[in-house]
Design an enzyme around this catalytic site. Structure first.
Site, short mmCIF file in Angstrom:
data_model
loop_
_atom_site.label_atom_id
_atom_site.label_comp_id
_atom_site.label_asym_id
_atom_site.label_seq_id
_atom_site.Cartn_x
_atom_site.Cartn_y
_atom_site.Cartn_z
N ASP A 108 -100.98 -49.96 -77.66
CA ASP A 108 -101.33 -51.18 -78.37
C ASP A 108 -100.38 -51.35 -79.55
OD1 ASP A 108 -102.57 -53.44 -79.25
OD2 ASP A 108 -104.56 -52.56 -79.45
N VAL A 109 -99.30 -52.12 -79.33
CA VAL A 109 -98.30 -52.34 -80.37
C VAL A 109 -98.14 -53.81 -80.75
CG1 VAL A 109 -96.92 -50.26 -79.97
CG2 VAL A 109 -96.50 -52.29 -78.60
N LYS A 110 -98.59 -54.71 -79.88
CA LYS A 110 -98.58 -56.15 -80.14
C LYS A 110 -97.22 -56.65 -80.64
CE LYS A 110 -103.54 -56.51 -81.08
NZ LYS A 110 -103.90 -55.07 -81.07
N ARG A 111 -96.15 -56.26 -79.97
CA ARG A 111 -94.82 -56.67 -80.38
C ARG A 111 -94.55 -58.11 -79.94
NH1 ARG A 111 -95.42 -52.90 -83.61
NH2 ARG A 111 -94.24 -50.96 -83.42
#
Length: 298
Positions: A108-111
């Site tokens: 979960d990095v939401k880049r």
């Protein structure tokens, strides 16, 4: 925000697409994803220090308890990054431990960025030789769905997947996601259309696509109000909000309707608060998995 399907690229022949691997994992272990969210308060509740050493003990114990028992595990990168390079090293070790356990890792990095910068993120998380490589990552499409193309191409080429933010339950999200484009369609619906275009080949083959969506389990009637055809998207639907945030069987059924079979229910605190023992974590996970199965695959 026009939906722009990413060119498929040249997929590795020795690795099934992420969608196929996730579908198999959900069939084998149930439609549950458990997060690794090492909040300072959780570390303290487990009797661990809020240090890289405590972070490592927490994360590897979760992998020990849940590896091979759930469809996927979702480390939240922010809680590792806050410890600097030592925390990122723990994240690398955690991802390696999940690979060793044979459990899919959704990082979960939401880049979200454009051009070469998005390409850099894609190389960091989706390349075979990357220290932080995961089976899938989360992405933000709010620079335009087409801006995700480097990540979609990299994922397709290595048999990995992505989950694109579509409709989240945080109050601030509605200002962007519910807004209408010039065509009159909601921004969230444009994101769903982009995923559907990217998954067209997989859907035609009767397979689960590898471009998933993040749709909060507590968004209520927004899916219908915004005319989001989640079933047509053709990929997995990662649904945060199960457990500690209040979403149970009625909420999951109401939000996802006929798309329920594609839902991967995500919980973190609902399972992690049962720690620190492996036995108690496994028991809490078993209860959460049974609840998700009953709600999503009755």
């Amino acid at each position: 925000m026009s939906p722009v399907p990413a060119p498929a690229g040249r997929a590795r022949r020795d690795v099934p697409p992420f969608g196929a691997r996730l579908a198999a994992a959900m069939d084998a272990n149930g439609p549950l994803c458990v997060g690794i969210d090492p909040h300072a308060a959780l570390l303290d509740a487990w009797g661990l220090p809020d240090t890289p050493a405590g972070l490592r003990e927490f994360s590897l114990r979760v992998v020990e308890a849940l590896g091979g028992r759930v469809a996927a595990v979702k480390p939240q990168s922010a809680f590792f990054e806050r410890h600097g390079s030592a925390g990122v090293a723990v994240l690398e070790e955690t991802l390696a431990a999940l690979r060793q356990a044979g459990t899919l890792a959704i990082l979960d990095v939401k880049r979200g960025d454009i051009g070469s910068t998005m390409g850099g993120y894609a190389q960091a998380y989706l390349a075979d030789d990357a220290p932080l490589a995961a089976d899938a990552i989360t992405l933000s499409p709010y620079l335009g769905f087409g801006s995700l193309t480097p990540a979609l191409q990299a994922a397709a080429a290595t048999g990995r997947g992505v989950f694109v933010l579509a409709l989240t339950s945080n109050p601030e999200g509605a200002a962007v996601q519910h807004a209408r484009t010039a065509s009159g369609r909601a921004v969230a619906a444009e994101v769903v259309a982009g995923a559907a275009a990217s998954n067209a080949a997989a859907r035609a083959a009767g397979e689960l696509g590898s471009v998933g969506l993040v749709v909060g389990a507590t968004v209520g009637d927004a899916v219908r109000e915004l005319d989001l055809d989640l079933l047509a998207a053709g990929g997995p639907l990662l649904a945060p909000g199960v457990g500690a945030q209040g979403a149970g069987a009625p909420e999951l059924q109401a939000v996802f309707g006929p798309a329920r079979a594609n839902v991967l229910a995500s919980t973190s605190r609902g399972v992690l608060k049962a720690g620190p023992t492996v036995k108690d974590l496994r028991a809490a996970c078993g209860r959460a998995a049974a609840a998700a199965e009953a709600a999503l695959r009755p």
